[in-house]
Scaffold this motif. Structure first.
Motif, PDB file in Angstrom:
ATOM      1  N   MET A   1       0.824  -1.186   0.000  1.00 16.53           N
ATOM      2  CA  MET A   1       0.000   0.000   0.000  1.00 16.53           C
ATOM      3  C   MET A   1       0.868   1.250   0.000  1.00 16.53           C
ATOM      4  SD  MET A   1      -3.071   1.001  -0.008  1.00 16.53           S
ATOM      5  CE  MET A   1      -4.179   2.252   0.441  1.00 16.53           C
ATOM      6  N   LEU A   2       1.897   1.252   0.845  1.00 18.12           N
ATOM      7  CA  LEU A   2       2.780   2.402   0.938  1.00 18.12           C
ATOM      8  C   LEU A   2       3.454   2.670  -0.403  1.00 18.12           C
ATOM      9  CD1 LEU A   2       4.054   4.558   2.743  1.00 18.12           C
ATOM     10  CD2 LEU A   2       5.842   2.927   3.285  1.00 18.12           C
ATOM     11  N   ALA A   3       3.868   1.608  -1.076  1.00 22.41           N
ATOM     12  CA  ALA A   3       4.522   1.769  -2.377  1.00 22.41           C
ATOM     13  C   ALA A   3       3.580   2.410  -3.382  1.00 22.41           C
ATOM     14  CB  ALA A   3       5.016   0.417  -2.889  1.00 22.41           C
ATOM     15  N   HIS A   4       2.293   2.065  -3.298  1.00 22.09           N
ATOM     16  CA  HIS A   4       1.312   2.657  -4.211  1.00 22.09           C
ATOM     17  C   HIS A   4       1.187   4.157  -3.962  1.00 22.09           C
ATOM     18  CE1 HIS A   4       0.145  -1.213  -5.707  1.00 22.09           C
ATOM     19  NE2 HIS A   4      -0.234  -1.636  -4.507  1.00 22.09           N
ATOM     20  N   LEU A   5       1.154   4.566  -2.700  1.00 24.22           N
ATOM     21  CA  LEU A   5       1.058   5.989  -2.381  1.00 24.22           C
ATOM     22  C   LEU A   5       2.321   6.728  -2.800  1.00 24.22           C
ATOM     23  CD1 LEU A   5      -0.758   6.105   1.083  1.00 24.22           C
ATOM     24  CD2 LEU A   5      -1.639   6.791  -1.141  1.00 24.22           C
ATOM     25  N   GLU A   6       3.477   6.131  -2.565  1.00 27.12           N
ATOM     26  CA  GLU A   6       4.734   6.764  -2.983  1.00 27.12           C
ATOM     27  C   GLU A   6       4.744   6.962  -4.492  1.00 27.12           C
ATOM     28  OE1 GLU A   6       7.535   3.982  -1.344  1.00 27.12           O
ATOM     29  OE2 GLU A   6       7.850   5.214   0.456  1.00 27.12           O
ATOM     30  N   GLN A   7       4.239   5.980  -5.196  1.00 24.86           N
ATOM     31  CA  GLN A   7       4.169   6.070  -6.654  1.00 24.86           C
ATOM     32  C   GLN A   7       3.195   7.179  -7.075  1.00 24.86           C
ATOM     33  OE1 GLN A   7       2.650   2.508  -8.581  1.00 24.86           O
ATOM     34  NE2 GLN A   7       4.311   2.619 -10.072  1.00 24.86           N
ATOM     35  N   ALA A   8       2.055   7.264  -6.378  1.00 27.14           N
ATOM     36  CA  ALA A   8       1.066   8.311  -6.685  1.00 27.14           C
ATOM     37  C   ALA A   8       1.638   9.697  -6.411  1.00 27.14           C
ATOM     38  CB  ALA A   8      -0.211   8.087  -5.881  1.00 27.14           C
ATOM     39  N   VAL A   9       2.439   9.853  -5.364  1.00 28.34           N
ATOM     40  CA  VAL A   9       3.086  11.140  -5.074  1.00 28.34           C
ATOM     41  C   VAL A   9       4.054  11.479  -6.199  1.00 28.34           C
ATOM     42  CG1 VAL A   9       4.710  12.313  -3.527  1.00 28.34           C
ATOM     43  CG2 VAL A   9       2.805  11.037  -2.561  1.00 28.34           C
ATOM     44  N   ALA A  10       4.831  10.491  -6.627  1.00 27.90           N
ATOM     45  CA  ALA A  10       5.798  10.708  -7.703  1.00 27.90           C
ATOM     46  C   ALA A  10       5.112  11.097  -9.008  1.00 27.90           C
ATOM     47  CB  ALA A  10       6.648   9.459  -7.904  1.00 27.90           C
ATOM     48  N   GLN A  11       3.919  10.546  -9.241  1.00 22.48           N
ATOM     49  CA  GLN A  11       3.170  10.847 -10.464  1.00 22.48           C
ATOM     50  C   GLN A  11       2.364  12.135 -10.341  1.00 22.48           C
ATOM     51  OE1 GLN A  11       0.807   7.315 -10.941  1.00 22.48           O
ATOM     52  NE2 GLN A  11       2.492   6.120 -11.794  1.00 22.48           N
ATOM     53  N   GLY A  12       2.290  12.662  -9.109  1.00 24.76           N
ATOM     54  CA  GLY A  12       1.545  13.901  -8.898  1.00 24.76           C
ATOM     55  C   GLY A  12       0.050  13.697  -8.728  1.00 24.76           C
ATOM     56  N   THR A  13      -0.402  12.447  -8.506  1.00 25.12           N
ATOM     57  CA  THR A  13      -1.836  12.178  -8.338  1.00 25.12           C
ATOM     58  C   THR A  13      -2.249  12.124  -6.870  1.00 25.12           C
ATOM     59  OG1 THR A  13      -1.442   9.796  -8.486  1.00 25.12           O
ATOM     60  CG2 THR A  13      -2.022  10.953 -10.539  1.00 25.12           C
ATOM     61  N   PHE A  14      -1.259  12.249  -5.961  1.00 29.84           N
ATOM     62  CA  PHE A  14      -1.556  12.278  -4.529  1.00 29.84           C
ATOM     63  C   PHE A  14      -0.712  13.388  -3.914  1.00 29.84           C
ATOM     64  CE2 PHE A  14      -1.464  10.871  -0.101  1.00 29.84           C
ATOM     65  CZ  PHE A  14      -2.775  10.448   0.095  1.00 29.84           C
ATOM     66  N   ARG A  15      -1.331  14.165  -3.053  1.00 34.84           N
ATOM     67  CA  ARG A  15      -0.642  15.317  -2.465  1.00 34.84           C
ATOM     68  C   ARG A  15       0.531  14.877  -1.593  1.00 34.84           C
ATOM     69  NH1 ARG A  15      -5.203  18.388   0.514  1.00 34.84           N
ATOM     70  NH2 ARG A  15      -3.434  18.673   1.915  1.00 34.84           N
ATOM     71  N   ARG A  16       1.685  15.473  -1.859  1.00 29.10           N
ATOM     72  CA  ARG A  16       2.917  15.144  -1.137  1.00 29.10           C
ATOM     73  C   ARG A  16       2.786  15.465   0.352  1.00 29.10           C
ATOM     74  NH1 ARG A  16       7.796  14.040  -2.972  1.00 29.10           N
ATOM     75  NH2 ARG A  16       9.637  14.498  -1.754  1.00 29.10           N
ATOM     76  N   ASP A  17       2.236  16.618   0.685  1.00 30.09           N
ATOM     77  CA  ASP A  17       2.104  16.997   2.100  1.00 30.09           C
ATOM     78  C   ASP A  17       1.165  16.044   2.846  1.00 30.09           C
ATOM     79  OD1 ASP A  17      -0.035  18.225   0.547  1.00 30.09           O
ATOM     80  OD2 ASP A  17      -0.602  19.239   2.408  1.00 30.09           O
ATOM     81  N   LEU A  18       0.106  15.591   2.179  1.00 31.50           N
ATOM     82  CA  LEU A  18      -0.829  14.655   2.802  1.00 31.50           C
ATOM     83  C   LEU A  18      -0.160  13.295   3.017  1.00 31.50           C
ATOM     84  CD1 LEU A  18      -3.619  14.085   3.893  1.00 31.50           C
ATOM     85  CD2 LEU A  18      -4.380  13.610   1.555  1.00 31.50           C
ATOM     86  N   PHE A  19       0.666  12.889   2.062  1.00 34.81           N
ATOM     87  CA  PHE A  19       1.396  11.628   2.207  1.00 34.81           C
ATOM     88  C   PHE A  19       2.262  11.651   3.459  1.00 34.81           C
ATOM     89  CE2 PHE A  19       5.402   9.319   1.547  1.00 34.81           C
ATOM     90  CZ  PHE A  19       4.916   8.024   1.467  1.00 34.81           C
TER      91      PHE A  19
END
Length: 170
Positions: A1-19
């Protein structure tokens, strides 16, 4: 799950500050198929909880437990809990049998021997599974044998007899 969020942050589809706000503590809890010795303890726990709610005490036949131990539980602990609730609802007696289990669980048992095991024999005798369950429960409970017996659904005398048997084995 964590890897998916890290990937989403890298792609710009998930907010970095929220991560970084959410990523305080990462826990990895192995899936139930990686913790097979926990199955008998969980079965005992869920049956005890069901008994408190319904007033009807139930146990599981050796064959049904064997099948539950060999099943992969893709839905993890929640699937096991739902399986037992269904079995209790479908059973007319105090002992849950293979026929009381959901069809997909005993169908998986029938299909499993047909699959190639790549030269590995993953079938353990029931006595070995029982031994692993008992010793694993005691280890997880930091040596509390009485609590282990209760959670496993066996009497303390039975537990001590089994431990004595294991000590005498080579």
């Amino acid at each position: 799950m964590l890897a998916h969020l890290e990937q989403a942050v890298a792609q710009g589809t998930f907010r970095r500050d929220l991560f970084f706000r959410l990523n305080v503590l990462t826990l990895r809890i192995p899936c139930l198929r990686e913790r097979r010795p926990d199955v008998p303890m969980l079965v005992a726990h869920f049956l005890e909880r069901l008994a408190r709610n319904t007033g009807v005490r139930r146990s599981v036949s050796d064959e049904a437990l064997r099948i539950m131990l060999s099943y992969d539980w893709p839905g993890n602990v929640r699937e096991l809990e739902n399986c037992l609730e269904r079995a209790c609802a479908m059973s007319s007696g105090p002992v849950l049998h293979v026929a009381d289990l959901p069809t997909m669980i005993h169908n998986a048992q029938v299909q499993a021997p047909a699959q190639a095991d790549n030269g590995k024999n993953n079938i353990l005798p029931f006595s070995e599974l029982e031994k692993q369950s008992i010793l694993g429960a005691i280890e997880q409970l930091n040596g509390d044998k009485l609590r282990a017996a209760k959670l496993l659904g066996i009497g303390k005398t039975t537990l001590y007899r089994k431990l004595k048997e294991y000590a005498s084995q080579p």
